[in-house]
Design a protein around this motif. Structure first.
Motif, short mmCIF file in Angstrom:
data_model
loop_
_atom_site.label_atom_id
_atom_site.label_comp_id
_atom_site.label_asym_id
_atom_site.label_seq_id
_atom_site.Cartn_x
_atom_site.Cartn_y
_atom_site.Cartn_z
N ARG A 1 15.29 -35.99 1.54
CA ARG A 1 15.86 -34.59 2.05
C ARG A 1 16.54 -33.84 1.13
O ARG A 1 17.26 -34.35 0.42
CB ARG A 1 16.04 -34.41 3.58
N SER A 2 16.70 -32.60 1.42
CA SER A 2 17.85 -31.86 0.96
C SER A 2 18.83 -32.04 1.70
O SER A 2 18.72 -32.25 2.87
CB SER A 2 17.47 -30.41 0.60
N GLN B 1 16.34 -28.37 5.01
CA GLN B 1 15.17 -27.39 4.72
C GLN B 1 13.97 -28.21 4.35
O GLN B 1 12.94 -27.47 4.54
CB GLN B 1 15.49 -26.00 4.12
N ALA B 2 14.16 -28.93 3.43
CA ALA B 2 12.87 -29.49 2.73
C ALA B 2 13.10 -31.21 2.80
O ALA B 2 14.17 -31.82 2.57
CB ALA B 2 13.18 -29.18 1.10
N TYR B 3 11.97 -31.95 3.28
CA TYR B 3 12.03 -33.18 3.35
C TYR B 3 10.50 -33.74 3.19
O TYR B 3 9.77 -33.00 3.62
CB TYR B 3 12.65 -33.74 4.83
N THR C 1 8.88 -27.66 3.84
CA THR C 1 9.64 -27.02 2.90
C THR C 1 9.50 -25.37 3.05
O THR C 1 8.40 -25.05 3.29
CB THR C 1 9.36 -27.52 1.43
#
Length: 226
Positions: free
Chosen positions: A149-150, A154-156, A170
């Motif tokens: 993940r980030s 928010q993105a994973y 994402t």
């Protein structure tokens, strides 16, 4: 006169000797990345724990320790695969100091003699990424799935070990580059599909198929043919 000399306490002298040896033995320190060399997979680290120096009057003051140079960076790896990260200045890490000199091994790999006989020295540090102080914890860590993940979440991409479900999310685009992508299962798309190539259902091409039994007016055509 030194207090130890005044009291002539052999046990106090021994404790002082041991403490002095311990103060020169480096095991591990939290650090902050100053710079990262992606080609060499090494970094420069500022130790995040200060040292103490005593002035001529006997007063102690805290000072930054010297930068740790050319620390090999640890990325999770094995079996010909490596998980890498875009290491940036300001990232936190843990520097672990080898018990013996690593210079020959680092330069040539394999099994090597010791270039120097130093032990637990700040010159022989390895930077382990991922350790965080409380102001830098990422929060919202999943307790049910493993994630890549980030930091902002928010993105994973995640895998649930109980349901075996794989998920991804994402706000940005997803790009796959491969000669062939195979999916064994049904696919549901909640949104439009855009392609620069053909789409086939069985042997029927979306670009080249024709309809048979076409009638004019309000009638309907027959089914498509390849």
């Amino acid at each position: 006169m030194n207090q130890l000399e005044r009291h002539a306490d052999p046990r106090a002298v021994m404790r002082a000797v041991i403490e002095n040896a311990r103060s020169r033995t480096w095991t591990a320190l939290p650090g902050i990345i100053e710079s990262f060399d992606a080609s060499a997979m090494t970094c420069v680290v500022q130790p995040a724990i200060q040292g103490q120096v005593r002035d001529k009057a006997g007063s102690l003051s805290s000072v930054n320790l010297p930068l740790l140079l050319d620390c090999p960076v640890q990325f999770t790896a094995g079996g010909g695969c490596t998980l890498t990260f875009p290491v940036k200045a300001g990232d936190e890490c843990l520097v672990v100091f080898a018990s013996r000199c690593i210079d020959s091994w680092w330069q040539s790999g394999g099994i090597q003699p010791q270039a120097e006989l130093r032990m637990h020295d700040r010159s022989d540090g390895f930077a382990l990424l991922g350790f965080r102080s409380q102001p830098r914890v990422i929060g919202a860590v999943s307790t049910s799935a493993v994630q890549i993940r980030s930091d902002d979440g928010q993105a994973y991409i995640e895998i649930n070990p109980q349901s075996h479900a794989i998920g991804a999310s994402t706000p940005g685009p997803i790009t796959l580059t491969a000669p062939t992508v195979t999916i064994n299962g049904d696919v549901t798309v909640n949104g439009k599909v855009t392609t620069t190539g053909d789409v086939k259902a069985g042997a029927i091409s979306l670009q080249t198929h024709k309809h048979t039994g076409v009638t004019t007016g309000s009638g309907t055509s027959g089914g498509p043919t390849p």
